[in-house]
Design an enzyme around this catalytic site. Structure first.
Site, PDB file in Angstrom:
ATOM      1  CB  SER A 230      -0.752  -0.189   1.872  1.00 38.90           C
ATOM      2  OG  SER A 230       0.111   0.134   2.618  1.00 38.90           O
ATOM      3  CE  LYS A 231      -2.862   5.597  -2.713  1.00 37.16           C
ATOM      4  NZ  LYS A 231      -3.728   3.875  -2.645  1.00 37.16           N
ATOM      5  CB  SER A 232       0.531   3.297   5.028  1.00 33.04           C
ATOM      6  OG  SER A 232       0.409   1.171   4.448  1.00 33.04           O
ATOM      7  CB  ALA A 234       7.436   2.744   0.439  1.00 34.19           C
TER       8      ALA A 234
END
Length: 303
Positions: A230-232, A234
């Protein structure tokens, strides 16, 4: 290729960053399922959480989809512009006694494992959340096109869940149910990280008298540590200038034969070859998602 009259699917990203590998897998999987059925594929931006949104992210995600050759069959919808529909649905639920104001804080819920079954006596807050009342013994099951039968005891595993958050925004569960019905969505194809939300959404559909779509939950892309990419974590964004490698990886993650798209020289050529070779039976089931209770306090009032 089979044809399903009236098939309407959708891809609904949140604008919290650039489109990454996991989002592209969901976009490609939902597009392939819609196209294989001869149906329509829509895009909806789920921009209901301003503190988490990144300025320009929605436009960037749409540019990436276009670079990948994934074009929606109609105007892009934005949840931030649809508050009137959510308010009308919430008023119906409150009037019927199916929803109620909740003055509990996160610490109140933490003491009960994050599951709300009744409010703390005498507690009053100026900014209450609104929750759906989940009756004791409420168990919801459905047939997932990829994972088979799935069921939840909502009272025990989830509890009364949030429809409007204490800090003001509409909760995902209410918005997605109202939007899917309003847009005539018949098939929801999305990542398995949302599997445990489905029973809540079906209960809401029942309370509002709305149709229940068919569901298919795709495997999520694991990161290096085995967790959801996910974006969290990276995750690397898809390269708009050269999306072919990312499309080929998403195709393989869907369990499809890499050789079927190996000779494609453009996104359009890859999608054409992919659609001709796509076999939904090859999509892997994937691991089970995290239990709902692990993220069930969302929407409670912070102390």
């Amino acid at each position: 290729m089979s044809t399903t009259p009236g098939y309407r699917g959708r891809f609904a990203p949140s604008p919290t960053g650039p489109l990454h590998a996991g989002s592209l897998l969901a976009a490609l999987g939902s597009w392939l399922m819609a196209r294989r059925a001869g149906g329509r594929w829509l895009v909806r931006i789920e921009d209901l959480d301003p503190p988490r949104e990144v300025p320009g992210a929605a436009a960037a995600q749409l540019r990436t989809l276009a670079a990948c050759g994934l074009h929606p069959d109609g105007p892009v919808e934005y949840q931030s512009r649809r508050g009137g529909l959510y308010a009308a649905a919430l008023e119906r639920l409150l009037a019927a006694g199916d929803a109620f104001e909740c003055h509990c804080s996160r610490s109140d819920l933490g003491a009960r494992g994050g599951i709300h079954r009744h409010c703390v006596a005498g507690r009053r807050r100026p900014d209450p959340a609104v929750r759906l009342r989940v009756p004791d013994g409420c168990r919801i099951g459905f047939e997932d096109a990829i994972r088979g039968h799935y069921a939840q005891d909502l009272a025990r595993e989830v509890g009364d869940f949030v429809l409007r958050r204490a800090d003001g925004p509409w909760a995902y569960q209410l918005a997605v149910v109202v939007d899917d019905a309003d847009q005539g969505i018949t098939e929801v194809v999305r990542g398995a990280d949302l599997l445990d939300s489905t029973a809540r959404q079906i209960l809401l559909q029942q309370r509002l008298g709305l149709p229940t779509p068919r569901y298919a939950h795709l495997p999520v892309v694991p990161g290096p540590d085995g967790r959801k990419l996910s974006k969290s974590l990276a995750a690397m964004p898809v390269d708009d200038a050269d999306p072919l490698p990312a499309l080929a990886r998403a195709w393989a993650m869907l369990g499809q034969d890499p050789a079927a798209v190996a000779g494609a020289a453009s996104p359009a050529a890859l999608l054409e070859a992919a659609l001709a070779a796509f076999d939904p039976a090859r999509i892997p089931r994937g691991p089970d998602p995290l239990p709902a209770a692990l993220h069930n306090t969302h929407g409670a009032i912070e102390d």
